[in-house]
Design a protein around this motif. Sequence first.
Motif, PDB file in Angstrom:
ATOM      1  N   ASP A 132      10.942 -18.771   2.851  1.00 25.97           N
ATOM      2  CA  ASP A 132      12.013 -18.118   2.111  1.00 25.97           C
ATOM      3  C   ASP A 132      13.291 -18.236   2.942  1.00 25.97           C
ATOM      4  N   ALA A 133      14.242 -19.048   2.478  1.00 27.09           N
ATOM      5  CA  ALA A 133      15.474 -19.282   3.231  1.00 27.09           C
ATOM      6  C   ALA A 133      16.377 -18.057   3.283  1.00 27.09           C
ATOM      7  N   VAL A 134      16.257 -17.149   2.320  1.00 26.26           N
ATOM      8  CA  VAL A 134      17.091 -15.939   2.311  1.00 26.26           C
ATOM      9  C   VAL A 134      16.644 -14.974   3.405  1.00 26.26           C
ATOM     10  N   THR A 135      15.331 -14.741   3.503  1.00 23.98           N
ATOM     11  CA  THR A 135      14.804 -13.800   4.500  1.00 23.98           C
ATOM     12  C   THR A 135      14.362 -14.492   5.783  1.00 23.98           C
ATOM     13  N   ASP A 136      14.362 -15.843   5.788  1.00 30.80           N
ATOM     14  CA  ASP A 136      13.917 -16.642   6.940  1.00 30.80           C
ATOM     15  C   ASP A 136      12.467 -16.313   7.300  1.00 30.80           C
ATOM     16  N   GLU A 137      11.625 -16.167   6.291  1.00 29.02           N
ATOM     17  CA  GLU A 137      10.236 -15.773   6.503  1.00 29.02           C
ATOM     18  C   GLU A 137       9.255 -16.859   6.051  1.00 29.02           C
ATOM     19  N   LEU A 138       8.240 -17.080   6.885  1.00 28.25           N
ATOM     20  CA  LEU A 138       7.119 -17.948   6.537  1.00 28.25           C
ATOM     21  C   LEU A 138       5.983 -17.079   6.037  1.00 28.25           C
ATOM     22  N   ARG A 139       5.241 -17.604   5.066  1.00 25.67           N
ATOM     23  CA  ARG A 139       4.031 -16.919   4.594  1.00 25.67           C
ATOM     24  C   ARG A 139       2.946 -17.965   4.408  1.00 25.67           C
ATOM     25  N   ILE A 140       1.708 -17.547   4.656  1.00 23.53           N
ATOM     26  CA  ILE A 140       0.568 -18.423   4.410  1.00 23.53           C
ATOM     27  C   ILE A 140      -0.423 -17.667   3.526  1.00 23.53           C
ATOM     28  N   TYR A 141      -0.917 -18.362   2.518  1.00 25.72           N
ATOM     29  CA  TYR A 141      -1.841 -17.777   1.538  1.00 25.72           C
ATOM     30  C   TYR A 141      -3.159 -18.527   1.590  1.00 25.72           C
ATOM     31  N   VAL A 142      -4.258 -17.788   1.475  1.00 27.72           N
ATOM     32  CA  VAL A 142      -5.600 -18.373   1.388  1.00 27.72           C
ATOM     33  C   VAL A 142      -6.224 -17.875   0.092  1.00 27.72           C
ATOM     34  N   ASN A 143      -6.603 -18.819  -0.756  1.00 23.37           N
ATOM     35  CA  ASN A 143      -7.194 -18.499  -2.063  1.00 23.37           C
ATOM     36  C   ASN A 143      -6.324 -17.513  -2.855  1.00 23.37           C
ATOM     37  N   GLY A 144      -5.002 -17.709  -2.793  1.00 25.23           N
ATOM     38  CA  GLY A 144      -4.073 -16.907  -3.565  1.00 25.23           C
ATOM     39  C   GLY A 144      -3.699 -15.568  -2.966  1.00 25.23           C
ATOM     40  N   GLU A 145      -4.275 -15.214  -1.828  1.00 21.59           N
ATOM     41  CA  GLU A 145      -3.968 -13.933  -1.185  1.00 21.59           C
ATOM     42  C   GLU A 145      -3.167 -14.155   0.085  1.00 21.59           C
ATOM     43  N   LEU A 146      -2.172 -13.300   0.299  1.00 19.11           N
ATOM     44  CA  LEU A 146      -1.368 -13.390   1.517  1.00 19.11           C
ATOM     45  C   LEU A 146      -2.257 -13.191   2.735  1.00 19.11           C
ATOM     46  N   ALA A 147      -2.236 -14.161   3.649  1.00 24.77           N
ATOM     47  CA  ALA A 147      -3.069 -14.088   4.853  1.00 24.77           C
ATOM     48  C   ALA A 147      -2.231 -13.834   6.096  1.00 24.77           C
ATOM     49  N   GLY A 148      -0.913 -14.068   6.019  1.00 21.66           N
ATOM     50  CA  GLY A 148      -0.062 -13.829   7.175  1.00 21.66           C
ATOM     51  C   GLY A 148       1.390 -14.094   6.848  1.00 21.66           C
ATOM     52  N   GLY A 149       2.278 -13.481   7.632  1.00 24.45           N
ATOM     53  CA  GLY A 149       3.707 -13.676   7.466  1.00 24.45           C
ATOM     54  C   GLY A 149       4.404 -13.550   8.805  1.00 24.45           C
ATOM     55  N   ASN A 150       5.555 -14.214   8.921  1.00 22.05           N
ATOM     56  CA  ASN A 150       6.290 -14.186  10.171  1.00 22.05           C
ATOM     57  C   ASN A 150       7.752 -14.491   9.876  1.00 22.05           C
ATOM     58  N   THR A 151       8.648 -13.683  10.434  1.00 19.36           N
ATOM     59  CA  THR A 151      10.085 -13.917  10.283  1.00 19.36           C
ATOM     60  C   THR A 151      10.589 -14.674  11.502  1.00 19.36           C
ATOM     61  N   ASN A 152      11.440 -15.660  11.252  1.00 18.17           N
ATOM     62  CA  ASN A 152      11.995 -16.468  12.334  1.00 18.17           C
ATOM     63  C   ASN A 152      12.829 -15.589  13.263  1.00 18.17           C
ATOM     64  N   PRO A 153      12.451 -15.491  14.529  1.00 16.43           N
ATOM     65  CA  PRO A 153      13.171 -14.615  15.447  1.00 16.43           C
ATOM     66  C   PRO A 153      14.582 -15.126  15.769  1.00 16.43           C
ATOM     67  N   ARG A 154      14.820 -16.427  15.608  1.00 15.14           N
ATOM     68  CA  ARG A 154      16.125 -16.988  15.917  1.00 15.14           C
ATOM     69  C   ARG A 154      17.033 -17.079  14.699  1.00 15.14           C
ATOM     70  N   GLY A 155      16.434 -17.066  13.521  1.00 14.86           N
ATOM     71  CA  GLY A 155      17.207 -17.169  12.290  1.00 14.86           C
ATOM     72  C   GLY A 155      17.820 -18.545  12.108  1.00 14.86           C
ATOM     73  N   GLY A 156      18.284 -18.810  10.911  1.00 14.27           N
ATOM     74  CA  GLY A 156      19.053 -20.021  10.665  1.00 14.27           C
ATOM     75  C   GLY A 156      18.277 -21.323  10.690  1.00 14.27           C
ATOM     76  N   LEU A 157      17.055 -21.339  10.204  1.00 15.68           N
ATOM     77  CA  LEU A 157      16.304 -22.598  10.171  1.00 15.68           C
ATOM     78  C   LEU A 157      16.993 -23.603   9.260  1.00 15.68           C
ATOM     79  N   VAL A 158      17.451 -23.143   8.117  1.00 18.18           N
ATOM     80  CA  VAL A 158      18.103 -24.012   7.149  1.00 18.18           C
ATOM     81  C   VAL A 158      19.534 -23.561   6.991  1.00 18.18           C
ATOM     82  N   SER A 159      20.456 -24.516   7.064  1.00 16.42           N
ATOM     83  CA  SER A 159      21.876 -24.145   6.899  1.00 16.42           C
ATOM     84  C   SER A 159      22.400 -24.698   5.596  1.00 16.42           C
TER      85      SER A 159
END
Length: 70
Positions: A43-70
């Motif tokens: 998600d470029a707005v929140t700078d968050e990665l998510r991983i799903y297994v069989n349709g269920e959220l299995a983990g999430g992490n926000t970029n500590p440095r921010g600004g992955l995509v400009s």
Amino acid sequence: IWMGDDANDLRFTVSSPTNVAWAVTTGNRCAPNAWYHVAGTYDAVTDELRIYVNGELAGGNTNPRGGLVS
């Protein structure tokens, strides 16, 4: 998406053009020799990665440095 050092751990990694990378992991959730549907999102707005297994959220992490995509 790739298998981590632990055989039950899947990881979704993203990196920027300047080689800044971060990842999110499923933890010990995936058993060997079994099929799973795995998806990773960024998600470029929140700078968050998510991983799903069989349709269920299995983990999430926000970029500590921010600004992955400009």
